[in-house]
Design a protein around this motif. Structure first.
Motif, mmCIF file in Angstrom:
data_model
loop_
_atom_site.group_PDB
_atom_site.id
_atom_site.type_symbol
_atom_site.label_atom_id
_atom_site.label_comp_id
_atom_site.label_asym_id
_atom_site.label_seq_id
_atom_site.Cartn_x
_atom_site.Cartn_y
_atom_site.Cartn_z
ATOM 1 N N GLU A 198 0.827 -1.208 0.000
ATOM 2 C CA GLU A 198 0.000 0.000 0.000
ATOM 3 C C GLU A 198 0.859 1.255 0.000
ATOM 4 O OE1 GLU A 198 -3.988 -0.716 2.409
ATOM 5 O OE2 GLU A 198 -2.258 -1.527 3.487
ATOM 6 N N THR A 225 -4.326 -4.212 -4.091
ATOM 7 C CA THR A 225 -3.577 -2.992 -4.379
ATOM 8 C C THR A 225 -3.060 -3.006 -5.814
ATOM 9 O OG1 THR A 225 -2.914 -2.787 -2.063
ATOM 10 C CG2 THR A 225 -1.631 -1.546 -3.668
ATOM 11 N N GLN A 230 -10.509 -3.920 0.854
ATOM 12 C CA GLN A 230 -9.327 -3.547 1.624
ATOM 13 C C GLN A 230 -9.690 -3.073 3.023
ATOM 14 O OE1 GLN A 230 -6.756 -0.861 -0.703
ATOM 15 N NE2 GLN A 230 -5.440 -2.622 -0.967
#
Length: 711
Positions: free
Chosen positions: A289, A385, A544
């Motif tokens: 991230e 991601t 997420q």
């Protein structure tokens, strides 16, 4: 820390907002500044689990339950954006000047300019009520973790991420409704607090005080001395303080919960504690991230800020508008903040520390025999991601927003969406028609500059061969044109400012789809791509959020309360010491003095933002050697503004107001080597009141000592 409000506003223009986002045994943690580890997550301890053992081990200081309770009750949340504290038995409240600037100047009367003159109520009768201002005192805490997590996991095991998040919001609402009727909770302001990204949950009950009156506020020239140029820098010379008073039933609040002032409490190496409401950190983010932020998100934000600031600067060369100038300063200051964050993300040593801790965390979780689905959390986050990376450009650079594209192109996108609705669901379109309003463009020069900036960003990030970019940057006869030339052409030839034209578009099905208007033609290419990318990204972001909650639960399972959670604008206490650091080839002093204020003023020839009001021009010699600001290793972030700095005796020794440039990576990692909190010295506040403002009654109230210095 003046960038935080602008940060949250501007992020509505970039990707994240467009997407619509152990056993309790505590292992021993030994700090090592050369390696990553749990303490890189910071020291923003909660009052749910006060760090008594840690304070004892680190500072040989016993902080018992009473110490923490009194500290909590003396601390306040100032409105919904800053921190504050009680500093006298008569309800006197201390916070920053930059926290109080809007509310303080809001009580100005006809002919007054409180930014220029400051304000001091010489008597209680002169204290002015600020309509709408409130302070909150945290009086009740309840752990609701099990109820929330049970609600999220109930039902079918395969329920969607969206369903889990909806279940969480429903149980939040039910809990608040239930506790709102309980004895001891009724009448309080209730708020659910998320810790460890969902690893723990609490219900907080606040006593809200709504009769808050201005008592003292220095001039803007002192409260914001050095302006945005000096923000995030040290040495520093800002009298960034203000004082209010809480009234109860028309009289000053009588309270036993306050921090007594100590004007002489700062010493090198002395432990010091900050109590406040840090707004937001993302230190539990995975390396994947953070690499996304480093490579895409943060550079895009900086690009957006830079181009908008440049557009405003070019416009203001001739406009010479003070409000525009202030907006430029805010952009420039945010650029400084984001630049510092990006430098941190690009610092290989800091990213290596994050990787080291991530591997430590994975190994510890595996050793705990946590379930396999939890151990797969890192790989699942990395996978989502990676998918977000593939969607970023369309979701970011094609997003309709008046701040990024200008108002008319954003309006063209709205019309494109409405045209589709008119064709496919005319009844829904009829209900939505009142929302389709032609924007009132205040300045076409800025409108053109913003559109040109958007096209520049699209060209740089989507590529010149992208259909959207080609449509904008190719003339009708097939020649290339610059983004500025394209913006001029598009705005000159669009009819979207014509009410009759817009009326036809909103009443005749197919009119938008068949229109040759150049802005509509551009929107018809970009908007469908944006919608497709944003819808996919929204699902990934929801996934997420659930995965981060799972990661937070694992962190708590492994480390317990030995590691504090990320900041969530909830009350925290953090520890540090008064300590210098090396910078710019030299060494920073632990404190600055008023003599330094005057040196900086003279060095800039009394020019804004280093100018001083007349009453500051000829100071008494006794003022010059008085302390003004100081530094410490405390862990703060935006939202901590206004936080009291206290010593082990619970005495107020300062007032936090900023961090240095080295603190800016604190959004994702806390490394105390050079990260410093900057505070106004309590002695400096008293000195200014004594020698400049003659605020004798406040000096006596704060210190209990005579207002006049002994001769």
């Amino acid at each position: 820390m003046h960038f935080i409000n602008l940060r949250t506003t501007l992020l509505t223009c970039v990707f994240s907002t467009f997407l619509l986002s152990l056993s309790l045994a505590q292992p021993s943690i030994t700090p090592d500044s050369t390696k990553g580890g749990p303490l890189d997550l910071g020291k923003m301890w909660t009052f749910d689990n006060p760090p008594s053992a840690y304070f004892q081990k680190t500072y040989n200081f016993t902080a018992d339950e009473k110490w923490f309770e009194e500290t909590r009750l003396a601390s306040l949340r100032f409105a919904d954006y800053c921190s504050a504290s009680f500093v006298s038995a008569n309800g006197l409240v201390m916070t920053n000047h930059h926290c109080a600037r809007e509310s303080g100047t809001g009580v100005a009367r006809k002919g007054e300019d409180l930014n220029a003159t400051g304000f001091f109520a010489k008597t209680a009768a002169e204290e002015r009520k600020v309509d709408g201002l409130f302070v909150d005192q945290l009086v009740k805490i309840e752990d609701i973790t099990k109820r929330v997590q049970d609600a999220m996991s109930s039902g079918s095991s395969g329920q969607s991420d969206e369903a889990q998040l909806q279940a969480r919001e429903q149980i939040f609402s039910a809990i608040k409704q239930e506790y709102g009727q309980k004895v001891g909770w009724k009448g309080l302001e209730l708020q659910t607090i998320t810790f460890y990204n969902g690893g723990r949950y609490s219900l907080y009950g606040f006593k809200r005080y709504t009769d808050v009156r201005l008592v003292f506020m220095p001039e803007l020239a002192l409260g914001f001395f050095g302006g945005d140029y000096d923000n995030f820098t040290y040495p520093r010379y800002a009298l960034d303080c203000s004082f209010f008073r809480v009234y109860d039933n028309g009289k000053p609040l009588q309270t036993t919960h306050f921090f007594k002032f100590n004007p002489n409490g700062i010493r090198d190496g002395e432990p010091i504690f900050v109590i406040g409401n840090p707004g937001h950190t993302e230190r539990l983010k995975t390396v994947a991230e953070l690499e996304f932020d480093r490579d895409l998100q943060t550079p895009a934000t900086i690009q957006l800020l830079r181009n908008r600031a440049d557009a405003l600067q070019a416009y203001n060369v001739t406009a010479k508008n003070d409000s525009i100038l202030n907006e430029i300063f805010s952009y420039e200051n945010s650029l400084k903040a984001y630049g510092g964050q990006l430098a941190g993300l690009r610092d290989a040593s800091l990213m290596a520390r994050k990787a080291v801790f991530e591997n430590q965390f994975k190994a510890a979780a595996k050793a705990k025999n946590l379930p396999t689905d939890q151990l797969n959390t890192w790989s699942e986050i990395a996978s989502s991601t990676a998918q977000l990376r593939s969607l970023f450009r369309d979701a970011n650079y094609l997003a309709p927003s008046e701040r990024t594209t200008g108002e008319l192109l954003a309006f063209a996108n709205i019309l494109t969406q409405y045209g589709e609705l008119l064709t496919s669901r005319p009844q829904d379109a009829e209900r939505a028609r009142s929302m389709v309003e032609i924007p009132a463009i205040k300045n076409m020069t800025l409108e053109e500059a913003y559109l040109a900036a958007h096209l520049t960003e699209a060209q740089a990030n989507l590529g010149h061969d992208d259909p959207y970019v080609k449509n904008a940057l190719t003339t009708p006869d097939g020649k290339n044109r610059t983004p500025k030339e394209a913006a001029t052409y598009l705005l000159k030839n669009t009819k979207l400012k014509d009410p009759n034209f817009v009326k036809e578009l909103t009443t005749r099905p197919g009119a938008v789809a068949s229109s040759s208007d150049p802005l509509l033609a551009l929107a018809r290419i970009g908007f469908p791509r944006y919608v497709a990318a944003a819808r996919q990204a929204r699902q990934l972001v929801q996934r997420q959020e659930v995965l981060r909650g799972q990661l937070g639960r694992m962190l708590y399972d492994v480390y317990g309360t030995a590691v504090p959670p990320d900041a969530t604008f909830s009350l925290r206490i953090n520890d540090g010491v008064v300590k210098s650091y090396d910078y710019n080839g030299t060494k920073a002093p632990i404190l600055t003095t008023f003599a330094g204020l005057y040196d900086r003023n003279y060095s800039f020839a009394d020019k804004y933002p280093w100018s001083l009001p007349d009453r500051w021009k000829n100071p008494p010699m006794a003022l010059l050697n008085q302390p003004m600001c100081f530094i410490s290793t405390n862990d703060i972030i935006g939202g901590n503004s206004g936080s009291p700095m206290i010593n082990k005796n619970r005495e107020a020794v300062g007032l936090a107001f900023d961090g240095n440039m080295e603190s800016l990576p604190g959004e994702f990692i806390f490394v105390p080597d050079a990260n410093r909190t900057i505070s106004v010295h309590a002695g400096g506040i008293i000195a200014a009141m004594r020698y400049i403002y003659k605020a004798d009654r406040l000096i006596t109230e704060l210190t209990g000592a005579p207002a006049k210095p002994k001769k």
